[in-house]
Design a protein around this motif. Structure first.
Motif, PDB file in Angstrom:
ATOM      1  N   ASP A  53      31.506  25.643  20.031  1.00  0.00           N
ATOM      2  CA  ASP A  53      30.771  24.564  19.384  1.00  0.00           C
ATOM      3  C   ASP A  53      31.726  23.935  18.380  1.00  0.00           C
ATOM      4  O   ASP A  53      32.014  24.521  17.325  1.00  0.00           O
ATOM      5  CB  ASP A  53      29.534  25.133  18.687  1.00  0.00           C
ATOM      6  CG  ASP A  53      28.698  24.075  17.994  1.00  0.00           C
ATOM      7  OD1 ASP A  53      29.177  22.935  17.822  1.00  0.00           O
ATOM      8  OD2 ASP A  53      27.556  24.396  17.620  1.00  0.00           O
ATOM      9  N   LEU A  54      32.262  22.762  18.708  1.00  0.00           N
ATOM     10  CA  LEU A  54      33.262  22.135  17.841  1.00  0.00           C
ATOM     11  C   LEU A  54      32.698  21.791  16.465  1.00  0.00           C
ATOM     12  O   LEU A  54      33.411  21.896  15.463  1.00  0.00           O
ATOM     13  CB  LEU A  54      33.829  20.877  18.501  1.00  0.00           C
ATOM     14  CG  LEU A  54      34.834  21.143  19.620  1.00  0.00           C
ATOM     15  CD1 LEU A  54      35.270  19.825  20.246  1.00  0.00           C
ATOM     16  CD2 LEU A  54      36.033  21.900  19.100  1.00  0.00           C
ATOM     17  N   ASP A  55      31.442  21.392  16.397  1.00  0.00           N
ATOM     18  CA  ASP A  55      30.851  21.090  15.095  1.00  0.00           C
ATOM     19  C   ASP A  55      30.853  22.337  14.215  1.00  0.00           C
ATOM     20  O   ASP A  55      31.204  22.279  13.036  1.00  0.00           O
ATOM     21  CB  ASP A  55      29.425  20.562  15.247  1.00  0.00           C
ATOM     22  CG  ASP A  55      29.378  19.169  15.838  1.00  0.00           C
ATOM     23  OD1 ASP A  55      30.344  18.408  15.644  1.00  0.00           O
ATOM     24  OD2 ASP A  55      28.368  18.840  16.488  1.00  0.00           O
ATOM     25  N   GLU A  56      30.474  23.461  14.796  1.00  0.00           N
ATOM     26  CA  GLU A  56      30.468  24.716  14.050  1.00  0.00           C
ATOM     27  C   GLU A  56      31.884  25.123  13.651  1.00  0.00           C
ATOM     28  O   GLU A  56      32.135  25.562  12.533  1.00  0.00           O
ATOM     29  CB  GLU A  56      29.813  25.826  14.885  1.00  0.00           C
ATOM     30  CG  GLU A  56      29.785  27.176  14.213  1.00  0.00           C
ATOM     31  CD  GLU A  56      28.933  27.206  12.946  1.00  0.00           C
ATOM     32  OE1 GLU A  56      29.228  28.033  12.074  1.00  0.00           O
ATOM     33  OE2 GLU A  56      27.995  26.395  12.838  1.00  0.00           O
ATOM     34  N   TRP A  57      32.843  24.950  14.566  1.00  0.00           N
ATOM     35  CA  TRP A  57      34.231  25.308  14.281  1.00  0.00           C
ATOM     36  C   TRP A  57      34.770  24.484  13.117  1.00  0.00           C
ATOM     37  O   TRP A  57      35.386  25.013  12.197  1.00  0.00           O
ATOM     38  CB  TRP A  57      35.100  25.110  15.523  1.00  0.00           C
ATOM     39  CG  TRP A  57      36.504  25.556  15.338  1.00  0.00           C
ATOM     40  CD1 TRP A  57      36.991  26.814  15.477  1.00  0.00           C
ATOM     41  CD2 TRP A  57      37.629  24.733  14.953  1.00  0.00           C
ATOM     42  NE1 TRP A  57      38.335  26.834  15.216  1.00  0.00           N
ATOM     43  CE2 TRP A  57      38.758  25.575  14.888  1.00  0.00           C
ATOM     44  CE3 TRP A  57      37.773  23.389  14.667  1.00  0.00           C
ATOM     45  CZ2 TRP A  57      40.009  25.096  14.540  1.00  0.00           C
ATOM     46  CZ3 TRP A  57      39.035  22.918  14.322  1.00  0.00           C
ATOM     47  CH2 TRP A  57      40.129  23.761  14.266  1.00  0.00           C
ATOM     48  N   GLN A  61      36.082  25.646   9.425  1.00  0.00           N
ATOM     49  CA  GLN A  61      37.390  25.266   8.891  1.00  0.00           C
ATOM     50  C   GLN A  61      37.243  24.613   7.516  1.00  0.00           C
ATOM     51  O   GLN A  61      38.005  24.911   6.588  1.00  0.00           O
ATOM     52  CB  GLN A  61      38.109  24.302   9.851  1.00  0.00           C
ATOM     53  CG  GLN A  61      38.419  24.892  11.205  1.00  0.00           C
ATOM     54  CD  GLN A  61      39.309  26.112  11.104  1.00  0.00           C
ATOM     55  OE1 GLN A  61      40.339  26.095  10.463  1.00  0.00           O
ATOM     56  NE2 GLN A  61      38.885  27.190  11.740  1.00  0.00           N
ATOM     57  N   PHE A  62      36.276  23.723   7.407  1.00  0.00           N
ATOM     58  CA  PHE A  62      36.029  23.043   6.138  1.00  0.00           C
ATOM     59  C   PHE A  62      35.648  24.051   5.055  1.00  0.00           C
ATOM     60  O   PHE A  62      36.180  24.020   3.941  1.00  0.00           O
ATOM     61  CB  PHE A  62      34.930  21.991   6.311  1.00  0.00           C
ATOM     62  CG  PHE A  62      34.536  21.325   5.028  1.00  0.00           C
ATOM     63  CD1 PHE A  62      35.356  20.361   4.449  1.00  0.00           C
ATOM     64  CD2 PHE A  62      33.351  21.660   4.402  1.00  0.00           C
ATOM     65  CE1 PHE A  62      35.002  19.748   3.261  1.00  0.00           C
ATOM     66  CE2 PHE A  62      32.987  21.050   3.206  1.00  0.00           C
ATOM     67  CZ  PHE A  62      33.805  20.090   2.630  1.00  0.00           C
ATOM     68  N   LEU A  63      34.732  24.955   5.380  1.00  0.00           N
ATOM     69  CA  LEU A  63      34.287  25.956   4.412  1.00  0.00           C
ATOM     70  C   LEU A  63      35.453  26.851   3.996  1.00  0.00           C
ATOM     71  O   LEU A  63      35.589  27.179   2.808  1.00  0.00           O
ATOM     72  CB  LEU A  63      33.154  26.793   5.012  1.00  0.00           C
ATOM     73  CG  LEU A  63      32.509  27.803   4.093  1.00  0.00           C
ATOM     74  CD1 LEU A  63      31.931  27.119   2.858  1.00  0.00           C
ATOM     75  CD2 LEU A  63      31.432  28.576   4.833  1.00  0.00           C
ATOM     76  N   ALA A  64      36.308  27.225   4.942  1.00  0.00           N
ATOM     77  CA  ALA A  64      37.466  28.060   4.613  1.00  0.00           C
ATOM     78  C   ALA A  64      38.398  27.314   3.657  1.00  0.00           C
ATOM     79  O   ALA A  64      38.938  27.928   2.705  1.00  0.00           O
ATOM     80  CB  ALA A  64      38.204  28.460   5.885  1.00  0.00           C
ATOM     81  N   ARG A  65      38.609  26.019   3.868  1.00  0.00           N
ATOM     82  CA  ARG A  65      39.470  25.241   2.973  1.00  0.00           C
ATOM     83  C   ARG A  65      38.853  25.144   1.573  1.00  0.00           C
ATOM     84  O   ARG A  65      39.555  25.258   0.574  1.00  0.00           O
ATOM     85  CB  ARG A  65      39.710  23.843   3.525  1.00  0.00           C
ATOM     86  CG  ARG A  65      40.824  23.780   4.535  1.00  0.00           C
ATOM     87  CD  ARG A  65      41.291  22.352   4.765  1.00  0.00           C
ATOM     88  NE  ARG A  65      40.221  21.438   5.120  1.00  0.00           N
ATOM     89  CZ  ARG A  65      39.859  21.149   6.368  1.00  0.00           C
ATOM     90  NH1 ARG A  65      40.483  21.694   7.383  1.00  0.00           N
ATOM     91  NH2 ARG A  65      38.883  20.309   6.603  1.00  0.00           N
ATOM     92  N   VAL A  66      37.541  24.922   1.525  1.00  0.00           N
ATOM     93  CA  VAL A  66      36.868  24.792   0.243  1.00  0.00           C
ATOM     94  C   VAL A  66      36.939  26.109  -0.530  1.00  0.00           C
ATOM     95  O   VAL A  66      37.253  26.114  -1.717  1.00  0.00           O
ATOM     96  CB  VAL A  66      35.397  24.339   0.426  1.00  0.00           C
ATOM     97  CG1 VAL A  66      34.610  24.474  -0.858  1.00  0.00           C
ATOM     98  CG2 VAL A  66      35.359  22.916   0.926  1.00  0.00           C
TER      99      VAL A  66
END
Length: 70
Positions: A53-57, A61-66
């Motif tokens: 699920d690209l949206d989930e991926w 990724q965004f959450l990991a960066r934040v």
């Protein structure tokens, strides 16, 4: 932060618009339903394949960066 120049930005906008149109057609909102491909004899090597699920991926990724910036 990522910056998208005008050319790729226009391409992204075109793809987004086209995908939204497909989603509306799949939901039956308007127009003819798109033709969907169904594999009649699946490849045995792909048995057990799970699409991501690209949206989930991207969300992960965004959450990991934040969280790494905190």
């Amino acid at each position: 932060m990522y910056t998208i120049s005008k050319g790729p930005s226009k391409l992204v906008a075109q793809r987004r618009t086209a995908w939204q149109q497909v989603q509306r057609q799949l939901a039956g909102e308007r127009g003819p339903r798109p033709v969907q491909y169904v594999e009649r004899s699946p490849n045995p090597r792909l048995q057990g394949f799970v699409p991501i699920d690209l949206d989930e991926w991207w969300a992960q990724q965004f959450l990991a960066r934040v969280t790494s910036c905190s």
